[in-house]
Design a protein around this motif. Structure first.
Motif, mmCIF file in Angstrom:
data_model
loop_
_atom_site.group_PDB
_atom_site.id
_atom_site.type_symbol
_atom_site.label_atom_id
_atom_site.label_comp_id
_atom_site.label_asym_id
_atom_site.label_seq_id
_atom_site.Cartn_x
_atom_site.Cartn_y
_atom_site.Cartn_z
ATOM 1 N N UNK A 45 -0.949 -53.404 -67.487
ATOM 2 C CA UNK A 45 -2.318 -53.508 -68.004
ATOM 3 C C UNK A 45 -3.192 -54.290 -67.549
ATOM 4 N N UNK A 46 -2.277 -55.732 -66.891
ATOM 5 C CA UNK A 46 -3.529 -56.464 -65.854
ATOM 6 C C UNK A 46 -3.712 -55.762 -65.172
ATOM 7 N N UNK A 47 -3.060 -54.605 -64.269
ATOM 8 C CA UNK A 47 -3.485 -53.390 -63.060
ATOM 9 C C UNK A 47 -4.572 -52.615 -63.678
ATOM 10 N N UNK A 48 -4.882 -52.357 -64.935
ATOM 11 C CA UNK A 48 -5.487 -51.218 -65.500
ATOM 12 C C UNK A 48 -7.124 -51.785 -65.777
ATOM 13 N N UNK A 49 -6.493 -52.910 -66.321
ATOM 14 C CA UNK A 49 -8.034 -54.330 -66.628
ATOM 15 C C UNK A 49 -8.442 -53.802 -65.525
ATOM 16 N N UNK A 50 -7.719 -54.866 -64.901
ATOM 17 C CA UNK A 50 -8.120 -55.228 -63.118
ATOM 18 C C UNK A 50 -8.876 -54.187 -61.677
#
Ligand code: 13P
Ligand code: SF4
Length: 321
Positions: free
Chosen positions: A21-26
């Motif tokens: 999720x962090x990878x996608x958001x950032x």
């Protein structure tokens, strides 16, 4: 035999989901070397040897805002030099490299100055300062090709790995001047322990990384970078292999050929069957999550130094095509 490289992401689902999720958001890209734990290899966008990771950094990582390098610092520095406008993060800033440490830039510079007229070829496992002193870089995957691109009578310095340098001298017929450096992981393999394994597993091809010492290299059925050894293992008709390189590569070998048996050659100074790089193994899922979430451990390279270091890196990428 179970190594740290054999873990998979199944038992870490919540953490893995958080990272994804962090990878996608950032808008982040995760690169991982074959020597990090299997859980990290499985979550990465790209997993590969040093050459493939540099190529990925020069290529797809350009579309990301953040690049996380699960490997060691010299790899992250290379990414930062190639992608200066990206935020480059590492899970653990202490992930150094004994081979890079065996070549201090001031001593290497003095060595170069003592040999005027020599072309300087450096293994990518070096500091940015040493890269900046070099004419061209190589990885274990392209060293032979790049050395062969020079005239047969060219005067060449090769640093810092004396074992890789000696191997390349032997296959190219060169007489390059070698810097006296080595990797503490690959130096731990011995011909004696491999001979014992060959007796136990007759017919099993021996796969050896060229950072190993000469007597170990001489026992190999295949010498090559991690990517080369992996391909050989997957393509071969044999069903059992003796593997003399860092244990993380076993993850991809077992994943790609679950029906085959991969025997890690043991380090001489340990009763454990695996030979881990303590720097590579500093990378963990938790630290990956933390650095991505908090944007910590950002890699910085002095722009003036980067402007010098990028030339031998780009020359390497060009000569590798
Ligand atoms: P390759 O990735 O080129 O196989 O090199 C291994 C290594 O020691 C990386 O640190
Ligand atoms: Fe450096 Fe050796 Fe570890 Fe590779 S395996 S990162 S060369 S210490």
């Amino acid at each position: 035999m179970k190594c740290s490289g054999c873990d998979n992401a199944a038992g870490n689902k919540a953490l893995v989901d958080e990272i994804l999720q962090l990878k996608k958001d950032k808008k982040a890209v995760i690169l991982a070397h074959y020597y990090v734990d299997g859980v990290l290899q499985d979550i990465a966008d790209h997993v590969g040897d040093s050459l493939a990771l540099a190529q990925k950094a020069a290529d797809t990582a350009r579309d990301a805002d953040i690049v996380v390098m699960c490997g060691v610092n010299f790899m992250a520095d290379t990414v930062k030099v190639l992608c200066p406008d990206k935020k480059v993060l590492v899970p653990d800033a202490a992930a150094g490299c004994s081979l890079a440490d065996s070549c201090p830039a001031d001593e290497f510079e003095a060595f170069i100055k003592a040999h005027p007229g020599y072309t300087v070829i450096s293994y990518v496992n070096t500091s940015v300062e040493v890269k900046a002193l070099s004419d061209v870089l190589v990885t274990s995957g392209n060293a032979r090709k790049i050395v062969d691109s020079f005239a047969p009578d060219a005067k060449l310095i090769f640093g810092p790995d004396r074992n890789l340098g000696a191997y390349i001298n032997s296959v190219t017929g060169r007489d390059m001047l070698l810097w006296d450096g080595a990797c503490h992981v690959h130096e731990r393999f011995s011909a004696e322990s491999i001979a014992a394994l060959k007796e136990k597993y007759p017919g099993a091809p021996v796969l050896v990384h060229p950072e190993c010492k000469r007597p170990v290299v001489l026992m190999a059925d295949k010498v090559g970078s991690t990517a080369v050894l992996l391909k050989y293992a997957l393509d071969s008709d044999s069903d059992t292999f003796i593997v003399a390189t860092e244990s993380g590569i076993l993850h991809q070998m077992r994943k790609g050929a679950p029906h085959k048996i991969f025997i890690p050659a043991p380090p001489t100074d340990s009763t454990c069957g695996c030979n881990d790089c303590n720097y590579m193994k500093l990378n963990t899922l938790e630290k990956l999550r933390d650095c991505l979430r908090d944007e910590t451990n950002e890699v910085k390279v002095d722009p003036e130094l980067a402007a010098k270091a990028i030339k031998p890196i780009e020359r390497m990428l060009l000569l590798s095509k």
